[in-house]
Structures are given as C-alpha cells and as structure tokens.
Write a protein that holds these residues in place. Structure first.
Motif, PDB file in Angstrom:
ATOM      1  N   SER A  99     -12.658 -32.414   9.795  1.00  0.00           N
ATOM      2  CA  SER A  99     -13.872 -33.183   9.513  1.00  0.00           C
ATOM      3  C   SER A  99     -13.639 -34.614   9.973  1.00  0.00           C
ATOM      4  O   SER A  99     -12.522 -34.987  10.338  1.00  0.00           O
ATOM      5  CB  SER A  99     -14.139 -33.250   8.007  1.00  0.00           C
ATOM      6  OG  SER A  99     -14.435 -32.003   7.484  1.00  0.00           O
ATOM      7  N   ALA A 100     -14.667 -35.418   9.852  1.00  0.00           N
ATOM      8  CA  ALA A 100     -14.529 -36.854  10.076  1.00  0.00           C
ATOM      9  C   ALA A 100     -13.741 -37.450   8.911  1.00  0.00           C
ATOM     10  O   ALA A 100     -13.681 -36.859   7.832  1.00  0.00           O
ATOM     11  CB  ALA A 100     -15.904 -37.489  10.150  1.00  0.00           C
ATOM     12  N   THR A 132     -19.030 -40.118   8.097  1.00  0.00           N
ATOM     13  CA  THR A 132     -20.332 -39.529   8.418  1.00  0.00           C
ATOM     14  C   THR A 132     -21.442 -40.291   7.691  1.00  0.00           C
ATOM     15  O   THR A 132     -22.486 -40.594   8.280  1.00  0.00           O
ATOM     16  CB  THR A 132     -20.361 -38.031   8.065  1.00  0.00           C
ATOM     17  OG1 THR A 132     -19.200 -37.413   8.627  1.00  0.00           O
ATOM     18  CG2 THR A 132     -21.596 -37.345   8.613  1.00  0.00           C
ATOM     19  N   GLU A 135     -16.058 -36.715  13.996  1.00  0.00           N
ATOM     20  CA  GLU A 135     -15.039 -35.680  14.154  1.00  0.00           C
ATOM     21  C   GLU A 135     -14.223 -35.882  15.427  1.00  0.00           C
ATOM     22  O   GLU A 135     -13.057 -35.497  15.505  1.00  0.00           O
ATOM     23  CB  GLU A 135     -15.698 -34.292  14.155  1.00  0.00           C
ATOM     24  CG  GLU A 135     -15.906 -33.663  12.774  1.00  0.00           C
ATOM     25  CD  GLU A 135     -16.989 -34.323  11.919  1.00  0.00           C
ATOM     26  OE1 GLU A 135     -17.776 -35.129  12.458  1.00  0.00           O
ATOM     27  OE2 GLU A 135     -17.056 -34.016  10.716  1.00  0.00           O
ATOM     28  N   PHE A 141     -18.067 -29.106  12.495  1.00  0.00           N
ATOM     29  CA  PHE A 141     -19.406 -29.646  12.231  1.00  0.00           C
ATOM     30  C   PHE A 141     -20.305 -29.737  13.456  1.00  0.00           C
ATOM     31  O   PHE A 141     -21.458 -30.088  13.344  1.00  0.00           O
ATOM     32  CB  PHE A 141     -19.202 -31.015  11.563  1.00  0.00           C
ATOM     33  CG  PHE A 141     -20.397 -31.854  11.243  1.00  0.00           C
ATOM     34  CD1 PHE A 141     -21.413 -31.379  10.425  1.00  0.00           C
ATOM     35  CD2 PHE A 141     -20.490 -33.161  11.723  1.00  0.00           C
ATOM     36  CE1 PHE A 141     -22.494 -32.196  10.093  1.00  0.00           C
ATOM     37  CE2 PHE A 141     -21.567 -33.984  11.393  1.00  0.00           C
ATOM     38  CZ  PHE A 141     -22.567 -33.500  10.575  1.00  0.00           C
ATOM     39  N   ARG A 160     -24.552 -31.012   6.718  1.00  0.00           N
ATOM     40  CA  ARG A 160     -23.468 -31.663   5.989  1.00  0.00           C
ATOM     41  C   ARG A 160     -22.500 -30.631   5.406  1.00  0.00           C
ATOM     42  O   ARG A 160     -22.911 -29.588   4.923  1.00  0.00           O
ATOM     43  CB  ARG A 160     -24.026 -32.558   4.877  1.00  0.00           C
ATOM     44  CG  ARG A 160     -24.894 -33.715   5.380  1.00  0.00           C
ATOM     45  CD  ARG A 160     -24.208 -34.598   6.416  1.00  0.00           C
ATOM     46  NE  ARG A 160     -22.956 -35.169   5.984  1.00  0.00           N
ATOM     47  CZ  ARG A 160     -22.839 -36.348   5.371  1.00  0.00           C
ATOM     48  NH1 ARG A 160     -23.909 -37.071   5.108  1.00  0.00           N
ATOM     49  NH2 ARG A 160     -21.656 -36.789   5.024  1.00  0.00           N
ATOM     50  N   GLY A 161     -21.233 -30.957   5.517  1.00  0.00           N
ATOM     51  CA  GLY A 161     -20.199 -30.025   5.052  1.00  0.00           C
ATOM     52  C   GLY A 161     -19.948 -28.902   6.047  1.00  0.00           C
ATOM     53  O   GLY A 161     -19.228 -27.951   5.762  1.00  0.00           O
ATOM     54  N   GLY A 162     -20.521 -29.019   7.237  1.00  0.00           N
ATOM     55  CA  GLY A 162     -20.507 -27.928   8.210  1.00  0.00           C
ATOM     56  C   GLY A 162     -19.163 -27.568   8.810  1.00  0.00           C
ATOM     57  O   GLY A 162     -19.032 -26.518   9.438  1.00  0.00           O
ATOM     58  N   SER A 163     -18.161 -28.399   8.607  1.00  0.00           N
ATOM     59  CA  SER A 163     -16.847 -28.073   9.175  1.00  0.00           C
ATOM     60  C   SER A 163     -16.269 -26.798   8.583  1.00  0.00           C
ATOM     61  O   SER A 163     -15.521 -26.085   9.253  1.00  0.00           O
ATOM     62  CB  SER A 163     -15.858 -29.215   8.949  1.00  0.00           C
ATOM     63  OG  SER A 163     -16.312 -30.371   9.580  1.00  0.00           O
TER      64      SER A 163
HETATM   65  N1  ASP Z   1     -18.308 -34.763   8.464  1.00  0.00           N
HETATM   66  C1  ASP Z   1     -19.362 -33.868   8.096  1.00  0.00           C
HETATM   67  C2  ASP Z   1     -19.907 -34.252   6.726  1.00  0.00           C
HETATM   68  O1  ASP Z   1     -19.470 -35.217   6.137  1.00  0.00           O
HETATM   69  C3  ASP Z   1     -18.955 -32.443   8.125  1.00  0.00           C
HETATM   70  C4  ASP Z   1     -17.880 -32.056   7.134  1.00  0.00           C
HETATM   71  O2  ASP Z   1     -17.198 -32.897   6.570  1.00  0.00           O
HETATM   72  O3  ASP Z   1     -17.698 -30.862   6.912  1.00  0.00           O
HETATM   73  O4  ASP Z   1     -20.809 -33.622   6.245  1.00  0.00           O
END
Ligand code: ASP
Ligand code: MG
Length: 411
Positions: free
Chosen positions: A41-42, A47, A75, A137, A151-154
């Motif tokens: 992720s970042a 993000t 990322e 992501f 969001r959270g896609g990683s």
């Molecule tokens: N960086 C993206 C987010 O904050 C993806 C991730 O962290 O999974 O949503």
C-alpha cells in the motif's frame, strides 16, 4: 519452500525504518527458499493527503480519471523504496506498477474491478530468483488509463495476484496479529483464532471487524486462495482463512466470534395499513436515495394496522427521518419514531448449521446481563440482536463468556 504473495499495508510501510524492516523479513524468507511476490500500500496517511489535495483543486465533483492518476502515485513510492531496500540487503528485486504488470481492470475509476493479470513478467522474475514488488490498489483499463480499486484495495490486489499466479497462500501483513474472537479493546480476553472460514470472516468483516477488505475475502473465497492475516511487527502464525473441508479440518466451535456494529440507527414507521405494497412504498424511495437498509422487521398486523421498523447507518439517520416524516401521509403512517443510539451485536459461527439451541443460549446470556433486545434477526451462520448502545460492551463480554471464547489461561 512455498510460493507466497505477501501484502503489507500502509502502517507496515509507514516510515523508512519500517520499509527497511519489511525488506529484512522478506530477504530472510527468500533466503530460506520461498518464492515471493510482495504487494504494498501507500505509506500510511499518504492516500488521504492526496485525496485532500485533489479536493483543494476541485472542490466540486472531482474528476475521477485524474484522481486515479494522482492516488496511484502513493503506491508507486513504496514499491520503489522497498525494492531499493531489498537491493541494499543484497536481495534481487524488481518493482512494478499495476499498469506494468498489467492488472487489467474495467474503466470504473475509483472502484475498478480486476479483469485479468498477466503472469508472464512476474513468473520470469521469480524464475530468476527475484522478489517481485507490485503496487497494490491500482490497475489499468483497456484504453491504458490508470484505475484504482477503491479504498483498502491493496488487499484485493494481493488476493487477485495470488489467484492468478496460483500461489500457495496470500499473506496479509497488518498491525494486528490475526482475527480475534471479538474486538480486544472491548473484551481483553479475546483470543486470536488459528483458523476461520471464508463465510465466517465475511460475516465478521461486514459487521465491522475491519481487518480485511470485504471484497478481498470474497475474492479469496471465490478462487479458493488460502488467506492468512499476520502482524508485520510481531512474529506468529496469524489467522488462516480457508474453506472448512477435509483438507483443512477445523475444530468445530459452535460460535467462532462476536461481532458488532456501532454505527446503526433505527427507524419505526408506525400505524401503517397492513396491505400489499406498504414495504415497497416505504423502502423503495429509501433505496432510490442510495441508502442501505440493514435489519428489517414488520409486525403481525392488528386491526388492519402494522408497524414497520428498520435500521440504517447512523450517517443516513437524519436524512431518512426527514424524508419519511415529510412523506408519512403518502403511506398513511401515524408517526415516524427514531433512535440513533442503538447497536447491532452478533454471534457468528458455521457450527450453528448443525446445532440447535444456540439462539436460546445467546438470549439467556443477554437476559442474565439484563439487556433488552429490540430486534432479532438470524441467518444460517449468524444471529444478530439490536440493543441500546450503552449495553454493547456488557453484551459482548456476556456472549464471549457464555460461548467460552476466552483464552484458557487468562480466565
Ligand atoms: N492506499 C490505498 C488506501 O489507503 C489502498 C490500500 O491501502 O489498500 O485506501
Ligand atoms: Mg489497508
């Protein structure tokens, strides 16, 4: 020796020191013989910072194509830094953006769905002994436009890669060391589960145990990718999420976990006619407002009248109350009564399928604790009750105790 896809979230790569730490553990695993694809992720907070900048430039409706171009940079920073850190340690590595590996997605910017992944470049790096570092992501559509997965896609990126590459396991490293029987902040005796099924994990996740992105769990279940949640800071086995089949026989607990959702609000439409079309007349317009309704309950009609109660997210409460109050004459309601101080408390377990009496055991525990149940709903592997928010902690602990979920030595 195994072929593993390992995903590290924002906190795990949140500082240069942490990136170096991740690189060290990856190098050690590679030297021990594992083949590794890493998804990152970042850095934590990045993000959000990028989103805030976009909002400053475009305060109205932000341009989603350009937003994806911007968000994907978060990322890209971590894949480069992690690859450098790996090389510094003498571990050969190579970074790829989503577009480079060719994570092909549809064109729904900011919520794109993965269509396919090109295995070729990754597999030839793996054959050459390299650690492959892929940006989570993000992907690219048919037209070459950069997309992001939401969001959270990683988590989803990692699971999709594991499925496409036929990896042995997808390991999600995060800031908790696994999935717990309930939130340890509410019940300090909560226990880490060694295993849980995909179905149970989905129920737990949708009820607010935010360890994994729900979509990632669905994806893993669909493609039967064993998923493991581990801590990036504390060594351990974590929690393995799989199917409960002969290969992965699970110790059959009746109830695996206690989940809850604090963000609920309840709305009652009282004194409506008990006739066809009423549920639709009330809930149709709510759905059109794009408001998600959770628990729905309708009373047996008496004297031709009935009450209709449902729950919504607390953020939508004021909107729903205003909307229905304004329209109550349309469906002939006496009054609209609301309460935004309620929560949903649930027990989850595949063991419920084959055992009777679980619901009554739950109600017994809650009655002993003096908790009033406002609504009750059940599904195949879950029983939920809606209660006053003040009783949430008490309820969680009572159920945790009743179903003997605590750590044996911490009693
Ligand atoms: N960086 C993206 C987010 O904050 C993806 C991730 O962290 O999974 O949503
Ligand atoms: Mg995350």
């Amino acid at each position: 020796m195994a072929f593993l896809v390992k995903k590290f979230g924002g906190t795990s790569v949140g500082t240069i020191d942490r990136i170096k730490h991740v690189a060290k553990t990856l190098c050690a695993a590679r030297k021990a013989g594992d083949d590794i694809v890493v998804v990152v992720s970042a850095m934590s907070g990045e993000t959000n910072k990028l989103v805030a900048m976009a909002r400053e430039v475009m305060p109205g409706t932000v341009d989603v194509r350009e937003l994806d171009v911007l968000l994907a940079t978060g990322e890209q920073v971590t894949i480069a830094l992690l690859s450098m850190a790996l090389k510094e340690l003498g571990c050969d590595a190579r970074s790829y953006t989503g577009a480079q590996v060719k994570v092909l997605t549809d064109s729904s910017h900011s919520k794109a769905r993965i269509v396919s992944i090109d295995n070729e470049p990754i597999m030839s790096d793996i054959a050459a002994g390299r650690i492959v570092v892929v940006a989570g992501f993000q992907g690219v559509d048919e037209g070459g436009n950069i997309t992001t997965l939401g969001r959270g896609g990683s988590d989803t990126s990692a699971v999709a890669l594991a499925a496409a590459l036929k990896a042995d396991e997808c390991q999600i490293y995060t800031d908790v060391d696994g999935v717990y029987t309930t939130d340890p902040r509410v019940e300090s005796r909560a226990r880490r589960l060694d295993r849980i099924t995909f179905e149970e994990m989905l129920e737990m996740a949708s009820l607010g145990s935010k360890v994994l992105q729900i979509r990632a769990v669905e994806f893993a279940g669909k493609y039967n990718v064993p998923l493991r949640v581990l801590s990036s800071f504390k060594p351990g086995q974590g929690t393995l999420i799989t199917y409960d089949d002969e290969e992965n026989e699970m110790e059959q607990a009746l109830v695996s976990g206690i989940a809850f959702n604090r963000d609920e609000a309840q709305v009652t439409v009282s004194g409506v006619a008990d006739k066809p079309g009423i549920a639709y007349a009330i809930l149709g317009p709510i759905a059109e407002l794009n408001i998600e309704v959770d628990v729905i309950l309708q009373n047996i009609g008496e004297n031709g009248l009935t009450d209709f109660t449902f729950t919504v997210h607390r953020d939508d409460y004021a909107k729903v109350m205003a909307f229905l109050s304004e329209r109550k004459d349309d469906f002939g309601a006496d009054s609209i009564i609301g309460n935004d101080r309620i929560v949903k408390l649930s027990i989850v377990g595949v063991g419920m399928r084959s055992h009777a009496g679980i619901a009554s055991k739950m109600f017994q525990a809650l009655s002993e604790a003096g908790i009033n149940l406002r609504m009750i709903t059940t599904s195949e592997i879950k029983i939920s009750v809606v209660i006053d928010e003040n009783y949430l902690e008490l309820g969680v602990r009572a159920l945790h105790e009743k179903f003997e979920l605590a750590e044996e030595d911490s009693a």
